[in-house]
Motif scaffolding. Structure first.
Motif, mmCIF file in Angstrom:
data_model
loop_
_atom_site.group_PDB
_atom_site.id
_atom_site.type_symbol
_atom_site.label_atom_id
_atom_site.label_comp_id
_atom_site.label_asym_id
_atom_site.label_seq_id
_atom_site.Cartn_x
_atom_site.Cartn_y
_atom_site.Cartn_z
ATOM 1 N N GLY A 43 61.784 -7.072 -22.895
ATOM 2 C CA GLY A 43 62.876 -7.800 -22.489
ATOM 3 C C GLY A 43 63.007 -7.206 -21.287
ATOM 4 N N GLY A 44 62.513 -7.064 -19.773
ATOM 5 C CA GLY A 44 62.504 -6.598 -18.503
ATOM 6 C C GLY A 44 61.350 -6.781 -18.240
ATOM 7 N N LEU A 45 60.767 -6.416 -16.738
ATOM 8 C CA LEU A 45 59.690 -6.471 -16.660
ATOM 9 C C LEU A 45 58.578 -5.866 -17.164
ATOM 10 N N PRO A 46 57.811 -6.046 -17.372
ATOM 11 C CA PRO A 46 56.450 -5.268 -18.287
ATOM 12 C C PRO A 46 56.210 -3.939 -17.328
ATOM 13 N N PHE A 47 56.538 -3.188 -15.903
ATOM 14 C CA PHE A 47 56.107 -2.696 -15.260
ATOM 15 C C PHE A 47 56.918 -1.936 -14.376
ATOM 16 N N GLU A 48 57.094 -0.760 -14.558
ATOM 17 C CA GLU A 48 58.314 -0.019 -13.076
ATOM 18 C C GLU A 48 58.336 -0.759 -11.356
ATOM 19 N N VAL A 49 59.426 -1.170 -11.272
ATOM 20 C CA VAL A 49 59.677 -1.973 -9.587
ATOM 21 C C VAL A 49 60.176 -0.523 -9.046
ATOM 22 N N LYS A 50 59.673 -0.608 -7.888
ATOM 23 C CA LYS A 50 60.400 1.232 -7.107
ATOM 24 C C LYS A 50 59.919 0.945 -5.864
ATOM 25 N N ASP A 51 61.141 1.295 -4.873
ATOM 26 C CA ASP A 51 61.243 1.256 -4.179
ATOM 27 C C ASP A 51 60.803 2.263 -3.404
ATOM 28 N N PRO A 52 59.573 2.477 -2.024
ATOM 29 C CA PRO A 52 59.784 4.405 -2.346
ATOM 30 C C PRO A 52 60.356 5.019 -0.987
ATOM 31 N N PHE A 53 61.628 3.707 -0.450
ATOM 32 C CA PHE A 53 62.485 4.054 0.625
ATOM 33 C C PHE A 53 63.055 5.183 -0.306
ATOM 34 N N TYR A 54 63.800 5.010 -1.916
ATOM 35 C CA TYR A 54 64.241 6.650 -2.401
ATOM 36 C C TYR A 54 63.518 7.092 -3.186
ATOM 37 N N SER A 55 62.192 7.406 -3.113
ATOM 38 C CA SER A 55 61.258 8.382 -3.494
ATOM 39 C C SER A 55 62.078 9.810 -3.487
ATOM 40 N N GLU A 56 61.085 10.884 -4.085
ATOM 41 C CA GLU A 56 62.780 11.833 -4.348
ATOM 42 C C GLU A 56 61.588 13.082 -2.430
ATOM 43 N N VAL A 57 60.577 12.218 -2.627
ATOM 44 C CA VAL A 57 59.753 13.716 -0.869
ATOM 45 C C VAL A 57 60.806 12.521 0.352
ATOM 46 N N ASN A 58 60.800 10.931 -0.015
ATOM 47 C CA ASN A 58 61.570 10.869 1.817
ATOM 48 C C ASN A 58 62.944 10.634 1.420
ATOM 49 N N GLN A 59 63.755 10.750 0.307
ATOM 50 C CA GLN A 59 64.527 11.409 0.311
ATOM 51 C C GLN A 59 65.030 12.811 0.803
ATOM 52 N N ALA A 60 64.166 13.200 0.679
ATOM 53 C CA ALA A 60 64.139 14.797 1.271
ATOM 54 C C ALA A 60 63.867 15.012 2.276
#
Length: 76
Positions: A33-50
């Protein structure tokens, strides 16, 4: 075109041609029902946001700010 060639080589090593691999991806996407994997943008990672938050706080408190000369001021 380099990406397509690299993908074709990977799929070939798995015994698949590009068309078959794409069809598998499409069928799996339908089943999931969508992409068969998670699509992530590293900009929004917890480490980068911190890190961004830490830098914003430094700017807000004028801590360790350095001026930068980005353009030539004509002193040649």
């Amino acid at each position: 075109m380099a990406d397509k060639k690299q993908a074709a080589e990977i799929f070939d090593s798995l015994g698949l041609n590009l068309s078959t691999a794409i069809n598998i991806f499409i069928k799996k996407s339908i089943a999931e029902g969508g992409l068969p994997f998670e699509v992530k943008d590293p900009f929004y990672s917890e480490v980068n946001q911190a890190e961004l938050e830490r830098r914003f706080k430094k700017v807000a408190h004028n801590q360790n700010l350095h001026s930068h000369h980005l353009l030539d001021n004509g002193d040649q």
